[in-house]
Design a protein around this motif. Structure first.
Motif, PDB file in Angstrom:
ATOM      1  N   ALA A  45       0.825  -1.134   0.049  1.00  0.00           N
ATOM      2  CA  ALA A  45      -0.002  -0.068  -0.033  1.00  0.00           C
ATOM      3  C   ALA A  45       0.943   1.241   0.086  1.00  0.00           C
ATOM      4  O   ALA A  45       0.534   2.373  -0.720  1.00  0.00           O
ATOM      5  CB  ALA A  45      -1.022   0.184   1.230  1.00  0.00           C
ATOM      6  N   SER A  78       2.654   1.490  -3.243  1.00  0.00           N
ATOM      7  CA  SER A  78       1.791   1.695  -4.509  1.00  0.00           C
ATOM      8  C   SER A  78       1.181   3.236  -4.614  1.00  0.00           C
ATOM      9  O   SER A  78       1.182   3.823  -5.592  1.00  0.00           O
ATOM     10  CB  SER A  78       0.563   0.840  -4.309  1.00  0.00           C
ATOM     11  N   SER A  79       0.907   3.813  -3.108  1.00  0.00           N
ATOM     12  CA  SER A  79       0.402   5.083  -3.311  1.00  0.00           C
ATOM     13  C   SER A  79       1.428   6.279  -3.157  1.00  0.00           C
ATOM     14  O   SER A  79       1.505   7.246  -3.546  1.00  0.00           O
ATOM     15  CB  SER A  79      -0.371   5.389  -1.781  1.00  0.00           C
TER      16      SER A  79
END
Length: 213
Positions: free
Chosen positions: A198, A201-202
């Protein structure tokens, strides 16, 4: 550029993992579909990460079909998420595995057949010689995720080996068990807690990352 020929894996067997699972599960045209989706032939281009998910969802669906299980809409995708996502709890993953076993699925075989981002990359680049203009997805983020996943898998394997040895010597007593390695990254400034996937990816936590002028 693209090359439609098949290759023989140096590791033995019939070609790369993509081709082996296509043969095993009857996924006709899988390799050509990957090439077309990667290049955007008659459709929007898909990223390597998206192709990884596409293949694995087809794989789970094919395994359920082969076992004669009735598959509801979205069920294969959900099973894939439960088996692989960093955000799934150990209990939920175990429940998913047990459900699949009850429906006639060889879960260990299925999990071993699930492909990685690297499998897609190797197939397209090395076995099909595919290039595209914005082919720059082997960046630091993807490399970092691959490293973390390999280390997590290694830690799980070592933990199982230790427990099995202790059970065999009767130093530890436990019934059937599963080992889950749960990695979380916490920002101590904003208290955001997320998986490495997460975060990478962000690209940020919940802090005000715009900064001051």
């Amino acid at each position: 550029m693209r090359d439609s020929g098949r290759t023989v894996s140096r590791r033995g067997g019939r070609g790369p993992k993509i081709e082996r699972i296509a043969d095993r599960y009857g996924l006709d045209g899988l390799g050509d579909d990957l090439v077309a989706a990667w290049l955007g032939e008659g459709r929007p281009q898909r990223s390597l990460r998206e192709l990884e998910g596409d293949v694995n969802e087809r794989l789970v669906r094919a395994a359920l079909d082969e076992a004669g299980a009735h598959v509801l809409e979205g069920e294969a995708e959900n099973f894939y998420r439960l088996l692989t996502s960093d955000d799934v709890t150990a209990g939920s993953r175990t429940d998913a595995r047990n459900t699949l076993r009850e429906r006639g699925i060889d879960v260990e075989q299925l999990e071993g057949d699930i492909i990685s981002y690297q499998s897609v990359y190797n197939y397209l680049k090395r076995h099909r010689n595919v290039e595209r203009e914005d082919d720059d997805e082997t960046d630091a983020t993807e490399s970092g995720l691959t490293t973390i996943r390999k280390l997590r898998s290694r830690l799980r394997t070592v933990t199982i080996d230790v427990i099995d040895r202790l059970v065999k010597s009767e130093a530890v007593f436990i019934g059937a068990y599963e080992v889950e390695v749960d990695i979380r990254v916490t920002c101590t400034d904003c208290d955001t807690r997320m998986t490495p996937t997460a975060l990478l990816s962000s690209g940020h936590c919940d802090c005000d990352h715009d900064g001051d002028e």
